[in-house]
Design a protein around this motif. Sequence first.
Motif, short mmCIF file in Angstrom:
data_model
loop_
_atom_site.label_atom_id
_atom_site.label_comp_id
_atom_site.label_asym_id
_atom_site.label_seq_id
_atom_site.Cartn_x
_atom_site.Cartn_y
_atom_site.Cartn_z
N PHE A 197 0.73 -1.17 -0.11
CA PHE A 197 -0.01 0.01 0.13
C PHE A 197 0.95 1.25 -0.11
CE2 PHE A 197 -2.40 -3.38 1.99
CZ PHE A 197 -3.53 -3.27 1.42
N LEU A 198 0.36 2.34 -0.45
CA LEU A 198 1.19 3.68 -0.71
C LEU A 198 0.24 4.66 -0.42
CD1 LEU A 198 3.68 5.23 -1.77
CD2 LEU A 198 2.69 5.29 -4.01
N TYR A 199 0.90 5.71 0.22
CA TYR A 199 0.52 7.08 0.76
C TYR A 199 1.23 8.06 0.61
CZ TYR A 199 -2.50 10.78 2.70
OH TYR A 199 -3.15 12.08 2.78
N PRO A 200 1.53 8.74 -0.54
CA PRO A 200 2.52 9.79 -1.06
C PRO A 200 1.89 11.11 -0.35
CG PRO A 200 1.38 9.22 -2.97
CD PRO A 200 0.64 8.25 -1.96
N ALA A 201 2.48 11.57 0.57
CA ALA A 201 1.77 12.81 1.17
C ALA A 201 3.20 13.41 2.05
CB ALA A 201 0.75 12.41 2.09
N LEU A 202 2.95 14.82 2.02
CA LEU A 202 3.85 15.70 2.90
C LEU A 202 3.20 15.39 4.35
CD1 LEU A 202 4.74 18.69 0.84
CD2 LEU A 202 6.17 16.66 1.15
N THR A 229 3.17 -1.00 4.03
CA THR A 229 2.51 0.50 3.75
C THR A 229 3.68 1.17 3.58
OG1 THR A 229 0.44 -0.20 4.98
CG2 THR A 229 0.93 2.20 4.40
N ILE A 230 3.81 2.14 2.54
CA ILE A 230 4.89 3.11 2.33
C ILE A 230 4.18 4.48 2.54
CG2 ILE A 230 6.42 3.98 0.78
CD1 ILE A 230 6.56 1.30 -0.55
N LEU A 231 5.02 5.12 3.44
CA LEU A 231 4.75 6.70 3.68
C LEU A 231 5.78 7.36 3.20
CD1 LEU A 231 3.44 6.46 7.39
CD2 LEU A 231 1.96 6.33 5.19
N THR A 232 5.70 8.55 2.59
CA THR A 232 6.83 9.51 2.07
C THR A 232 7.21 10.46 2.92
OG1 THR A 232 5.06 10.73 0.77
CG2 THR A 232 6.19 8.92 -0.44
N ILE A 233 7.40 10.08 4.18
CA ILE A 233 7.94 11.12 5.31
C ILE A 233 8.99 10.40 5.95
CG2 ILE A 233 5.67 12.18 5.53
CD1 ILE A 233 5.30 10.72 8.28
N ASP A 234 9.83 10.86 6.73
CA ASP A 234 10.75 10.00 7.47
C ASP A 234 10.68 10.28 8.96
OD1 ASP A 234 11.83 12.78 8.06
OD2 ASP A 234 13.37 12.58 6.67
N GLY A 235 9.67 11.08 9.16
CA GLY A 235 9.40 11.24 10.82
C GLY A 235 10.09 12.36 11.48
N LYS A 236 10.78 13.12 10.71
CA LYS A 236 11.73 14.23 11.29
C LYS A 236 11.40 15.71 10.63
CE LYS A 236 15.57 11.10 11.23
NZ LYS A 236 17.01 10.67 10.75
N GLU A 237 10.57 15.63 9.90
CA GLU A 237 10.38 16.92 9.08
C GLU A 237 9.71 18.14 9.88
OE1 GLU A 237 9.53 13.53 6.19
OE2 GLU A 237 9.20 14.00 8.01
N THR A 253 5.38 -3.07 9.54
CA THR A 253 4.78 -3.15 8.26
C THR A 253 4.69 -1.64 7.78
OG1 THR A 253 2.73 -3.50 8.82
CG2 THR A 253 3.91 -5.53 8.68
N VAL A 254 4.99 -0.67 8.67
CA VAL A 254 4.97 0.77 7.95
C VAL A 254 6.41 1.18 7.67
CG1 VAL A 254 4.28 3.15 8.32
CG2 VAL A 254 2.65 1.35 8.88
N ARG A 255 6.63 1.60 6.41
CA ARG A 255 8.09 2.06 6.13
C ARG A 255 8.11 3.54 5.99
NH1 ARG A 255 11.29 2.06 0.89
NH2 ARG A 255 9.74 0.49 0.17
N PHE A 256 8.59 4.34 6.68
CA PHE A 256 8.79 5.71 6.63
C PHE A 256 9.94 6.14 5.46
CE2 PHE A 256 6.29 5.06 10.36
CZ PHE A 256 5.61 6.22 10.74
N ALA A 257 9.40 6.06 4.41
CA ALA A 257 10.52 6.23 3.32
C ALA A 257 11.25 7.47 3.04
CB ALA A 257 9.77 5.73 1.98
N GLY A 258 10.49 8.70 3.53
CA GLY A 258 10.84 9.91 3.14
C GLY A 258 10.61 10.35 1.81
N ARG A 259 11.03 11.78 1.88
CA ARG A 259 10.35 12.36 0.44
C ARG A 259 11.10 11.79 -0.85
NH1 ARG A 259 10.14 18.98 -0.27
NH2 ARG A 259 9.20 18.91 -2.20
N GLN A 260 10.52 11.53 -1.89
CA GLN A 260 11.22 10.88 -2.88
C GLN A 260 11.35 11.70 -4.07
OE1 GLN A 260 11.86 7.24 -2.67
NE2 GLN A 260 11.31 7.94 -0.52
#
Length: 369
Positions: A197-202, A229-237, A253-260
């Motif tokens: 699953f993917l949620y691309p969001a700031l 589940t991939i989130l496009t944040i890294d938890g530090k922004e 099972t949640v990956r804090f992938a950061g901005r892409q």
Amino acid sequence: MTARCLVVSAINFTEGGPLTVLREFVAAASELLPSEWKIVVFVHDRHLLDETRPIYIEMPDAKRSWLRRMYIEWRGFRAYARELEPDLWISLHDITPSVGAIRQAVYCHNPMPFYRMRLRDMWLDPTAILFRFCYQIVYRIHIRRNYAVVVQQSWLREEFRNWVGGATRIIVAHPAIAPPATLAAARQPSSGGGARFLYPALPRVFKNIELICRAVSHLEQSGSWHSETILTIDGKENRYARWLWRQFGRLKTVRFAGRQTPQQMRLIYQATDCLIFPSLLETWGLPMTEAKQLGLPMFVADLPYAHETLGRYERVAFIDVSDHLGLAGKMLQFQSGSYDFAESWNAEPATPYARDWRDLLALLTDGMS
């Protein structure tokens, strides 16, 4: 034929969706307007655009501060208007400049003034309070001078009508988004298989990222969850991102992938099985359009903006944006390959309505033969 002049002001755009709007609008104007039209574009950096027909005027210090930006919009542009004598001035970034007795239009992107903030939002993103308040003010200043106010969706038109009354012409203009060069095959996991699953969001409070995290937390506790589940944040922004990391960073099972980068996002989309988009507020919601072009299944917010963005689409389920257990149930069904998606449908906006840039330019130059 009579010489004409179009001025486009977008001195605040440097990235993301707004920059895409600027590039596409300038490209459309360059292609569609007759040769007697001179096109002048005020930009932060001329090298952000590829078109060669326009005359570019760079204002790199416009983003130095809000005060500098306001000075340019409400004082600096007056001198340029006297010099250029434009027939049409289009501001693509929310604010109506003071340019005298010229036909004007303003393109309003930001929905934040219409967001009803919760107390928790004020704590997690205190700058949003000031941002919302400021936009409520700057949106209104000079707005009735415009020949047209341009918004991306019908619900925004209704909000603006409540502000400016029925006399102002408000055009709904759906963004014309080019399809990706390479389409990924739409997939759904086979019975018993894991899914991505993917949620691309700031990390903005209205993005409602915690709904997905709470759903996954519930699923992990069930013992039958083996999807990612991939989130496009890294938890530090920012404060909101750090709160999300403290609350949900332990989830396996949640990956804090950061901005892409755009290139990285294309690869992620190609490996994605389902988009989740629970945002509480959008002017459009570009990831839904991108996922639709790729034929991906979606779980999206049951809110007006999502219905209008998707239009007719056969692989979507609308979710309650406050019910993480309901979302968890849908995700579990999807993982097992048993979720039955329905077809969405939404009527076209009432007139005035622009389906693409050609329609919008025709509406804004109406009568300028």
